[in-house]
Design a protein around this motif. Structure first.
Motif, PDB file in Angstrom:
ATOM      1  N   UNK A 196      -1.267 -25.989  32.768  1.00 29.98           N
ATOM      2  CA  UNK A 196      -0.632 -24.951  31.954  1.00 29.98           C
ATOM      3  C   UNK A 196       0.886 -25.057  32.053  1.00 29.98           C
ATOM      4  N   UNK A 197       1.535 -24.655  30.992  1.00 31.09           N
ATOM      5  CA  UNK A 197       2.992 -24.566  31.030  1.00 31.09           C
ATOM      6  C   UNK A 197       3.370 -23.426  31.973  1.00 31.09           C
ATOM      7  N   UNK A 198       4.484 -23.574  32.633  1.00 37.07           N
ATOM      8  CA  UNK A 198       4.907 -22.521  33.573  1.00 37.07           C
ATOM      9  C   UNK A 198       5.077 -21.177  32.882  1.00 37.07           C
ATOM     10  N   UNK A 199       5.462 -21.189  31.633  1.00 37.00           N
ATOM     11  CA  UNK A 199       5.663 -19.928  30.928  1.00 37.00           C
ATOM     12  C   UNK A 199       4.347 -19.212  30.654  1.00 37.00           C
ATOM     13  N   UNK A 200       3.215 -19.919  30.803  1.00 34.91           N
ATOM     14  CA  UNK A 200       1.908 -19.309  30.573  1.00 34.91           C
ATOM     15  C   UNK A 200       1.417 -18.482  31.756  1.00 34.91           C
ATOM     16  N   UNK A 201       1.988 -18.718  32.931  1.00 39.68           N
ATOM     17  CA  UNK A 201       1.550 -17.986  34.106  1.00 39.68           C
ATOM     18  C   UNK A 201       2.017 -16.532  34.029  1.00 39.68           C
ATOM     19  N   UNK A 202       1.116 -15.625  34.391  1.00 42.40           N
ATOM     20  CA  UNK A 202       1.445 -14.199  34.441  1.00 42.40           C
ATOM     21  C   UNK A 202       1.483 -13.789  35.918  1.00 42.40           C
ATOM     22  N   UNK A 203       2.670 -13.831  36.488  1.00 39.86           N
ATOM     23  CA  UNK A 203       2.829 -13.566  37.918  1.00 39.86           C
ATOM     24  C   UNK A 203       2.824 -12.078  38.223  1.00 39.86           C
ATOM     25  N   UNK A 204       2.235 -11.758  39.359  1.00 37.09           N
ATOM     26  CA  UNK A 204       2.285 -10.397  39.899  1.00 37.09           C
ATOM     27  C   UNK A 204       2.758 -10.481  41.342  1.00 37.09           C
ATOM     28  N   UNK A 205       3.493  -9.478  41.752  1.00 36.92           N
ATOM     29  CA  UNK A 205       3.957  -9.410  43.138  1.00 36.92           C
ATOM     30  C   UNK A 205       2.802  -8.940  43.993  1.00 36.92           C
ATOM     31  N   UNK A 206       2.468  -9.718  45.015  1.00 38.98           N
ATOM     32  CA  UNK A 206       1.305  -9.389  45.837  1.00 38.98           C
ATOM     33  C   UNK A 206       1.674  -8.685  47.135  1.00 38.98           C
ATOM     34  N   UNK A 207       2.865  -8.887  47.600  1.00 38.88           N
ATOM     35  CA  UNK A 207       3.324  -8.239  48.832  1.00 38.88           C
ATOM     36  C   UNK A 207       4.837  -8.349  48.865  1.00 38.88           C
ATOM     37  N   UNK A 208       5.452  -7.280  49.295  1.00 39.68           N
ATOM     38  CA  UNK A 208       6.910  -7.328  49.367  1.00 39.68           C
ATOM     39  C   UNK A 208       7.365  -6.359  50.441  1.00 39.68           C
TER      40      UNK A 208
END
Length: 67
Positions: free
Chosen positions: A2-14
């Motif tokens: 997949x193209x990097x722009x296709x990834x839907x990132x979520x913050x898992x811990x901060x």
């Protein structure tokens, strides 16, 4: 892959959102787990789901993961 722009990132811990360096994970592309640091969004590491699971299990067993 997949193209990097296709990834839907979520913050898992901060631990400190003000530091802007939180781990983010994307699992919206079948067969790929993508991981990045929110402070470096252009640097993406990808794993297969099996490799990701093995890494998490290994780190948990070695005490490398904490809540």
């Amino acid at each position: 892959m997949a193209e990097r722009t296709d990834f839907e990132f979520v913050t898992v811990a901060c631990r400190d959102p003000k530091a802007n360096n939180c781990p983010q994970v994307a699992v919206n592309i079948a067969g790929v787990v993508a991981v990045r640091d929110s402070a470096r969004p252009d640097e993406v590491v990808t794993f297969t789901p099996d490799d990701w699971t093995a890494l998490v299990v290994q780190q948990a067993q070695q005490g490398g993961l904490s809540a």
